[in-house]
Design an enzyme around this catalytic site. Structure first.
Site, short mmCIF file in Angstrom:
data_model
loop_
_atom_site.label_atom_id
_atom_site.label_comp_id
_atom_site.label_asym_id
_atom_site.label_seq_id
_atom_site.Cartn_x
_atom_site.Cartn_y
_atom_site.Cartn_z
CD GLU A 250 -3.27 0.50 2.04
OE1 GLU A 250 -4.24 -0.17 1.65
OE2 GLU A 250 -3.14 0.91 3.20
CG HIS A 271 8.02 -30.10 0.80
ND1 HIS A 271 8.65 -31.28 0.48
CD2 HIS A 271 8.64 -29.65 1.91
CE1 HIS A 271 9.59 -31.53 1.38
NE2 HIS A 271 9.60 -30.55 2.26
CE LYS A 377 -11.38 2.23 1.76
NZ LYS A 377 -10.72 2.98 2.85
#
Length: 387
Positions: A250, A271, A377
């Site tokens: 951010e 793995h 937003k």
């Protein structure tokens, strides 16, 4: 705490650049770098935690991003023996919300954290939690604490209307830089973490090490290594890595720039992702965070299975780390801490906060805004208010 470039392919000019950056960035002047402020926040957090404890023996923290990641990182890393904490409001998932509600004890309080007081996910979590509490407690409104920078917001007005407890936080400290303020310290203190020791660790950091780290990572970026893989060998540090990811992503991911942070937990991910890191396209560098000591030991003996092994599990884990670092590419950085405790966790928080703002400035972007987050937003708000 010790930072060093473990393996790298830079000429000696990197040392000159580090010294130049130290002179330029050594004296950062922000509220979250003010030692007196941090000491005061620790003192205030302890008092607030006691006040919340009088309202409930379990705490539900509603927040998203920097409003919860730091506290969750500390609690998962340290596994304190104090009061229990649940974190909600970091998704809009019905399944996740219902699961959290089903896990709650009979006696709890709610801490709602939003710097702006207008964060949608947090408001929604507050709304369904308040309704849930209304059906359980006569004094439900007094069990709710709102932590925000102002009462002049959606959550602030709800706080005034319903008689909740209000906790003011500074507008000068952004969410992702707030872990060492009451935003992070109140949940830590409630859970039984010694927040004074956390701040002691933070104040012990030599910022020259943080500046050196920021300089190295930008040099890797200049070589088109645009992914940073944070690596730990302790699963309890996974939430710490999630906090680091938000901090860097951010702060730096803007204007078409930035290093993409990701992480692995070894030996688990050896793995799975280990194959790619070892032999795939080398577009990344690695930063390993390694505790040198452990508070506990477990003896391991595999002589009956034909292996010449008789050591502690900690020794084997560290031997694995060294083998992996030796076998991987030359693009590696190493941050060593003494052990996982309050003091060293405070070191890590402050080290990365300081390094992040320096790294973003070297990159040429503002470390403290987040225009991309605000854009989604705005679109969402428009959709919600459409008739």
């Amino acid at each position: 705490m010790n930072f060093k470039a473990y393996k790298y392919n830079f000429d000696r000019s990197i040392e000159d650049k580090i010294e130049e950056n130290k002179e330029k960035y050594r004296n950062a002047d922000y509220l979250w770098t003010d030692f007196n402020f941090l000491r005061g926040e620790a003192h205030r957090a302890k008092g607030i935690a006691k006040e919340i404890e009088r309202a409930g023996k379990t705490l539900v923290v509603a927040g998203i991003g920097g409003s919860f990641l730091g506290a969750e990182a500390a609690i998962n890393a340290l596994n304190p023996k104090g009061n229990k904490i649940h974190f909600i409001g970091n998704s809009l998932s019905t399944r996740a919300a219902l699961q959290k509600l089903s896990d709650l004890d009979e006696d709890f309080a709610l801490l709602v954290i939003s710097k702006s007081g207008n964060t949608l996910e947090t408001i929604i979590a507050y709304t369904y939690m308040r309704e849930f509490m209304k059906n359980k407690f006569i004094d439900y409104n007094k069990r709710i604490f709102i932590m925000s920078q102002s009462l002049d917001s959606k959550l602030g007005r709800a706080c005034q209307k319903n008689g909740h407890n209000f906790i003011e936080i500074s507008s000068e400290v952004g969410g992702r830089y707030s872990v060492l303020t009451c935003v992070g310290l109140v949940p830590m203190a409630f859970a039984g973490i010694d927040v004074d020791k956390v701040i002691d660790g933070a104040l012990s950091v030599n910022v020259d090490h943080a500046i050196s780290y920021a300089t190295y990572r930008n040099k890797f970026y200049e070589k088109d290594l645009f992914v940073e893989i944070f690596t730990v060998y302790e699963p309890d540090l996974e939430y710490l890595l999630k906090w680091i990811l938000q901090l860097f992503a951010e702060s730096e991911g803007k204007e078409g720039k930035g290093i993409l942070p990701t992480y692995v937990i070894n030996s688990r991910d050896l793995h799975s992702l280990g194959q790619y890191i070892q032999s795939g396209r080398q577009m990344f560098f690695e930063t390993t965070i390694s505790p040198l000591n452990s508070n506990s030991n477990l003896e391991v003996s595999l002589e009956d299975y034909g292996l010449n092994l008789n050591m502690t599990l900690n020794e084997l884990n560290d031997l694995t780390r060294k083998a992996v670092m030796k076998s991987h590419s030359s693009n590696q950085l190493l941050l060593e801490i003494e052990k996982i405790d309050e003091f060293n966790l405070g070191c890590i928080f402050y080290f990365f906060e300081y390094a992040c703002q320096v790294s973003a400035k070297i990159l040429g972007v503002d470390p403290f805004n987040q225009p991309g987050v605000e854009e989604y937003k705005a679109i969402l708000r428009k959709k919600l208010y459409e008739k």
